[in-house]
Each structure stands twice: as structure tokens, then as C-alpha cells.
Design an enzyme around this catalytic site. Structure first.
Site, PDB file in Angstrom:
ATOM      1  N   CYS A 417      30.771 -49.020 -11.877  1.00  0.00           N
ATOM      2  CA  CYS A 417      29.994 -48.505 -10.756  1.00  0.00           C
ATOM      3  C   CYS A 417      30.690 -48.799  -9.428  1.00  0.00           C
ATOM      4  O   CYS A 417      31.618 -48.096  -9.075  1.00  0.00           O
ATOM      5  CB  CYS A 417      28.567 -49.036 -10.820  1.00  0.00           C
ATOM      6  N   HIS A 556      26.968 -47.736 -16.041  1.00  0.00           N
ATOM      7  CA  HIS A 556      26.888 -49.158 -16.413  1.00  0.00           C
ATOM      8  C   HIS A 556      26.986 -49.318 -17.929  1.00  0.00           C
ATOM      9  O   HIS A 556      25.963 -49.361 -18.608  1.00  0.00           O
ATOM     10  CB  HIS A 556      25.581 -49.770 -15.907  1.00  0.00           C
ATOM     11  N   GLU A 558      27.618 -51.798 -19.653  1.00  0.00           N
ATOM     12  CA  GLU A 558      27.083 -53.071 -20.149  1.00  0.00           C
ATOM     13  C   GLU A 558      25.632 -52.943 -20.612  1.00  0.00           C
ATOM     14  O   GLU A 558      25.157 -53.741 -21.419  1.00  0.00           O
ATOM     15  CB  GLU A 558      27.236 -54.171 -19.083  1.00  0.00           C
TER      16      GLU A 558
HETATM   17  N1  GLN Z   1      26.688 -49.307  -4.095  1.00  0.00           N
HETATM   18  C1  GLN Z   1      27.206 -48.295  -4.940  1.00  0.00           C
HETATM   19  C2  GLN Z   1      26.319 -47.049  -4.976  1.00  0.00           C
HETATM   20  O1  GLN Z   1      25.200 -47.111  -4.567  1.00  0.00           O
HETATM   21  C3  GLN Z   1      27.405 -48.831  -6.341  1.00  0.00           C
HETATM   22  C4  GLN Z   1      26.134 -49.100  -7.049  1.00  0.00           C
HETATM   23  C5  GLN Z   1      26.326 -49.965  -8.244  1.00  0.00           C
HETATM   24  O2  GLN Z   1      27.370 -50.591  -8.413  1.00  0.00           O
HETATM   25  N2  GLN Z   1      25.322 -50.056  -9.075  1.00  0.00           N
HETATM   26  O3  GLN Z   1      26.726 -46.020  -5.400  1.00  0.00           O
END
Ligand code: GLN
Length: 612
Positions: A417, A556, A558
Site C-alpha cells: 500500500c 494488503h 497480509e
Molecule cells: N496513505 C495511503 C493512501 O491513503 C496508503 C494507505 C495505506 O497504506 N493503507 O492511499
């Protein structure tokens, strides 16, 4: 007129709506309360018991009842509450739901997660719509009625395929808290209405051992359980949490003061791994007691249980036995001091460690002090690096330095992410030559915003909130590292079969994305976007074909790793970390070898992804 009004008010007096199709006695309930203090591992307890019953062929459905007024966990600070877990349907919830999903290997939904905020908001909405017919809306029967309605509805929904044999209810907080009092009352009512043999109440309690005395004392546990009994709930089972095994003398006292026979007072002392808990509970006879209390013996499928136990034992054996090798992987995180904030990464790595028979030591790295000059000294000794999800600009430049170091030095890298976004920024700055490239999250007026918020895409996606949440399809390009990994992990992707793109489903939680206008320039400079949205220009996986292992994802991974189905991107990372550490010799290292994509393949031509 008067008679009609009286009838109406009587009809609503005991507000216990039964969902259509609900049959009393068909579904059973196991309710876990925490006494003495919070943080005892109610979720681990409840999910372990649920697993034991699921292994016996029963359909189980967990419910977490949260006391707080937030509608979901989306805005909670990981410092206070641990990781925000995201479900397939986009629900942002407590990390305990992750424990349930992992132990049960079962996808959950919003139906498995209730907060006080949700309860009150649905009641107030109904009140505004005039559904209470002039009646005053009260904690009892309406609020407790809504709690019961949700539990019974979940019983019918079950695991999404069949109705539940057993609903596992975990009451957040501690008995005696002001905010969960109405849940306790609702559960008392539920047990009464469902009738004897329908509900099994478990009090999870804590046995202290004051250092000055050097012996275990049962008094706080007794007082905690008494508090539950004052609320009208007689526990059927008591589980005593403690650092060491709870002595028979202490268990006897607890048994005596709480009217629970000794055979149902269990020691639940600390264990090195949560994955051994189900087997230990089974040895102590906890599952048998629950089956007897709920009259469930005849629903047990013994052959199913044997098969499930074999698979589980082999995982636990691999997890707990000494490993022939080990690697150190750095995780750069703003919440580095608090492991709970990255619980799922911790778990995903643990799953791989068992399957690959390789110890993985996670080193938490604070990046606020890291620069291009000192990065080698900070992370140079590691075998691999994960940049996990995150929000806000703190430590971002340090993360970019870490990515650069990994890219230039051939150090295995997995970006998640935010870790995907910083990989794009780093590539844009140092390879494409856009030295001021950034994300609008960190620099609103950035002249080269390679990562930005894209409102028009959100409109297309039809999302309500400002984040893109939950499971989405990702089209994986053939002949890429991503396709190799997913195919290895049993996903229906044919690695290397040029022209055939496969889908995987992964969970998202983000607001910013790669700005489509930069995609061509990034790709011409060698970055490969090997995973994309099925129809929109949203980049979801990137990789560097010339690098031993450099992959980053907008989702994600994970969140979907399960003990018996480890997530392929983590498997690849650990294998690559091992290769980084021992060199070519790793090819002979058992299960690791399968995850090492031959570098010759990696260097061969990459087919440009074709969104479906
Ligand atoms: N801050 C980034 C976004 O909003 C990444 C979000 C995250 O890592 N979950 O896109």
C-alpha cells in the site's frame, strides 16, 4: 381504540424479534466475557474454541460486540487499538476479526462485527421513521432487542453458505464496564428466551501472582466472576488466564465460589504460540464440555475432525520445530514500537516461516532518521525489507531512502500500500528523473504528483466513503513475478503462459493511487505494472524484472494470509531473503526452492499487461 393501543404497547413490551425462518434450539451460542481486566485474549480463546468445533464439521459464526460508539474501526488510532483489519466487504474492524479469519480459515463480513454505535444509530434511524409506534424507545427492550436480533440473524447467515450450528459471541471490554452493560443484559435475555442447553457462558478471568507473595491468588478472579453473576449470568465454563499454569488449589477455589464444577475450570496460561492453543484445549476436554452443555455431540463428524486435525498438526509441528535456517526482515513502520499495529504482517510472516521451515526475525525500523547517507548502515545488514501501509508524511522520506537502497543493492523488497506508493515515487525521482516527484498526500501542491487522489475514479467505483475499501479483483499479467508467485500459491494463474491473464482477489484500504498519466513514463523506464484493475487504469502491482525480488502492491496481502494458505508474496519475499543471505546454495533448501523464480526467467522479456 383503547384496546388497540393496549395491544400495541403489549406487543412491543418484550421486543424480541425472531428473523424469518429462525428456529429456536437449532442454533447454539457460546458467549465469552472478560472479567478482572481487558487484554486477556478473549478473541484468541473464542476463535480457538470455534476452530475446534468447526473442525468437527459444525458451522460456526463469530460475532464481536464492541462497546465503543464508533460505527467502525476505520478512524481508530493503531496506537490505542492495534491494527485496523479490513474484511472482504470493506468493513473496517477490530484486529480480533483477523484472528477469527486466520484460525477458522473463513471470510467474515459486517455481520460478524457490531459496535454500540451501529446499534444506537440503527435504533435512532428506526425511531425517526416512526417504527416504534408511539412507544418510548428504551435500553430494554429495544436496544437489547436489537442486539439479539443481530445475533439471531447471524445464526441464520452462518458462514455465508449454511446456517450456524454455533454462534460465538465475544463481548468487548470487561464485565463491569459501563459501556458493555447492555450487551450483557441482551445475552442474559437471549439465553433465557432460547431455553436451557442453548447458550454456554464462558468467563475468561485472570489469576494474578504478585511478585512479593510468589504464589497465585484467586481473589480478583472470584470478584470478577461475581460481577458477572450479579448481572444475572451464571457461567458454565471458567477459563483462567495466567502467566503460568493455574494450580489445582486455585482452580478449586474459583470453582467453589462460582458454582462451576472443577472439570469446567480451565487453566489458560501463556503459550509460546497461539496456534497450539486449540490442541491444548482439546487435551483438557474443553470442546467436549461445550458439546455436552449444548447437546451437540450428534452433530459431530469424526472423519472431518481427523482430517482437519492432521492438517493443523502438521502446520503446528512445522511452526514450532527448530528451523534449519533463518533470515532477518526489516519492517519500516511509524508504529514500530507497537507490534499490534502490524499484527497481520507479523502473522503472514509466521505462516511463511512454518511452511518454508525458515526462522524469520522481524526487525522494526523507525524511518524518521533515515536518509540516503545513513540508510546502508541502518538496513544494509538485513535480508529483506517490507514497507507496510501507512498514512501521513512522517518518516516517508526515510522510507523512500530504504526503497532506493533495496532497489540499487538488490535487497529483496515487498511494498504494501504506502510501500507501493513510495516505490513509485522513488522510481520516478531516481530513474525517470522527476526529482520532485511525490504524492499529494505528503505535498498538496506537488508539481509531479505521481501518486494522487483521483476523485473521478472514485465516482466510477461508486464508493461512499473517501477510501477504496475491501476486496477487489486484480488482473495479473502473465510471465511476471506476480503471476509466478500466485500460481505457486495455488491461484488459478498460469505462470509464464503468455497472453493469459489471471485474476486474484485482494483487500484494499487506500485513498491515493498512481496517477495514470505517469504510467507510460514509469514503464518505459523499466518499472512493470504487473497487476491492474480489471477495467480502470488503476495500478495495483509493480515489479522490477531485473531485480532478485522487488514487488509492491496497492492492496494488503497480509490480510488474506492464513496458516494453511500462506500468502504468495510473503512466501516469495522470505525465499528471496534466504537467497540473498546464503546465495546460490539456497536452491537445495527444501520448500524454499519452489518459491525462487529463476533469475533467467525474470530477465526474459516481460509481456506488457493487457487489462481485460
Ligand atoms: N496513505 C495511503 C493512501 O491513503 C496508503 C494507505 C495505506 O497504506 N493503507 O492511499
Amino acid at each position: 381504540m383503547l384496546a388497540a393501543a393496549a395491544e400495541r404497547s403489549q406487543a412491543t413490551e418484550f421486543f424480541s424479534p425472531l428473523p424469518t425462518g429462525y428456529r429456536k434450539g437449532r442454533h447454539k451460542y457460546v458467549v465469552v466475557f472478560g472479567t478482572v481486566m481487558s487484554g486477556l485474549g478473549k478473541g484468541i480463546f473464542s476463535s480457538s474454541v470455534a476452530k475446534l468445533l468447526k473442525d468437527k464439521g459444525l458451522v460456526v459464526a463469530p460475532m464481536k460486540l464492541e462497546g465503543y460508539l464508533n460505527i467502525d474501526a476505520g478512524t481508530l488510532n493503531p496506537y490505542r487499538h492495534g491494527e485496523v483489519f479490513v474484511l472482504d466487504d470493506g468493513t473496517e474492524c477490530d484486529m480480533d476479526l483477523g484472528t477469527y479469519e486466520r484460525l477458522l480459515d473463513q471470510d467474515l463480513s459486517h455481520a460478524n462485527f457490531t459496535t454500540s454505535g451501529q446499534i444506537f444509530s440503527s435504533i435512532l434511524e428506526r425511531e425517526r421513521q416512526g417504527e416504534y409506534l408511539g412507544r418510548d424507545v428504551q435500553m430494554i427492550p429495544h436496544v437489547t432487542g436489537e442486539v439479539k436480533r443481530r445475533l439471531r440473524q447471524l445464526a441464520l447467515t452462518g458462514d455465508g453458505k449454511s446456517p450456524a450450528d454455533v454462534v460465538f459471541v465475544e463481548v468487548g471490554g470487561t464485565v463491569g464496564d459501563y459501556e458493555n452493560g447492555f450487551y450483557i443484559e441482551a445475552l442474559r435475555e437471549l439465553a433465557f428466551e432460547e431455553g436451557p442447553g442453548s447458550t454456554c457462558f464462558v468467563a475468561l478471568t485472570y489469576v494474578i501472582k504478585p511478585e512479593t507473595l510468589g504464589e497465585q491468588k484467586s481473589k480478583p478472579a472470584q470478584l470478577g466472576i461475581k460481577r458477572l453473576m450479579e448481572a444475572g449470568i451464571q457461567p458454565h465454563i471458567i477459563a483462567c488466564r495466567a502467566a503460568e499454569e493455574v494450580s489445582a488449589t486455585v482452580r478449586e477455589k474459583v470453582a467453589m465460589f462460582s458454582n462451576v464444577p472443577m472439570k469446567r475450570v480451565f487453566s489458560m496460561h501463556d503459550r509460546p504460540s497461539i496456534y497450539t492453543i486449540p490442541d491444548e484445549m482439546r487435551e483438557d476436554g474443553l470442546d467436549r464440555e461445550i458439546l455436552s452443555l449444548l447437546g451437540l455431540h450428534e452433530r459431530v463428524d469424526a472423519a472431518h475432525e481427523d482430517r482437519a486435525r492432521d492438517r493443523w498438526s502438521s502446520f503446528v509441528r512445522k511452526l514450532t520445530q527448530p528451523k534449519p535456517s533463518g533470515v532477518t526482515v526489516g519492517v519500516t513502520g511509524k508504529y514500530a514500537q507497537l507490534r499490534d499495529a502490524y499484527a497481520s504482517i507479523d502473522k503472514a510472516v509466521e505462516h511463511c516461516s512454518a511452511h518454508l521451515e525458515c526462522d524469520v526475525h522481524l526487525k522494526w525500523i523507525e524511518t524518521t532518521e533515515i536518509t540516503d547517507t545513513n540508510v546502508g548502515a541502518k538496513i544494509g545488514e538485513l535480508d529483506g525489507v517490507i514497507v507496510p501501509g501507512g498514512f501521513g508524511s512522517r518518516g516517508v522520506e526515510g522510507k523512500i531512502s530504504c526503497v532506493r537502497h533495496c532497489r540499487e543493492q538488490g535487497l529483496p523488497y515487498l511494498g504494501i500500500c504506502l510501500g507501493f506508493q513510495v516505490a513509485v515515487i522513488e522510481y520516478a525521482r531516481h530513474v525517470v528523473g522527476l526529482s520532485v516527484a511525490n504524492s499529494t498526500e505528503f505535498e498538496q501542491a506537488c508539481p509531479e504528483s505521481v501518486i494522487s487522489e483521483l476523485p473521478e475514479q472514485k465516482k466510477i467505483e461508486g464508493l461512499g466513503g473517501s477510501m477504496r475499501l475491501g476486496a477487489q479483483d486484480v488482473v495479473i499479467s502473465p510471465s511476471t513475478l506476480a503471476s509466478f508467485l500466485y500460481a505457486n500459491g495455488g491461484h488459478s494463474i498460469s505462470a509464464g503462459a503468455a497472453g493469459i491473464a489471471g485474476h486474484v482477489r485482494e483487500r484494499f484500504r487506500h485513498r491515493y493511487e498512481v496517477e495514470p498519466g505517469y504510467v507510460d513514463r514509469l514503464e518505459s523506464a523499466g518499472l512493470v505494472f504487473s497487476g491492474r484493475h480489471p477495467s480502470q487504469p488503476i495500478m495495483q502491482v509493480l515489479e522490477l524484472p531485473q531485480h532478485p525480488y522487488f514487488i509492491a502492491v496497492q492492496y494488503h496481502p497480509e490480510l488474506t494470509s492464513r496458516p494453511l494458505r500462506p500468502q504468495p508474496l510473503f512466501m516469495g519475499l522470505i525465499a528471496a531473503a534466504m537467497r540473498h543471505k546464503v546465495g546460490a546454495g539456497v536452491a537445495g533448501m527444501g520448500p524454499l526452492a519452489k518459491w525462487l523464480r529463476p533469475m533467467s526467467v525474470a530477465r526474459s522479456g516481460v509481456v506488457r499487461p493487457q487489462p481485460a
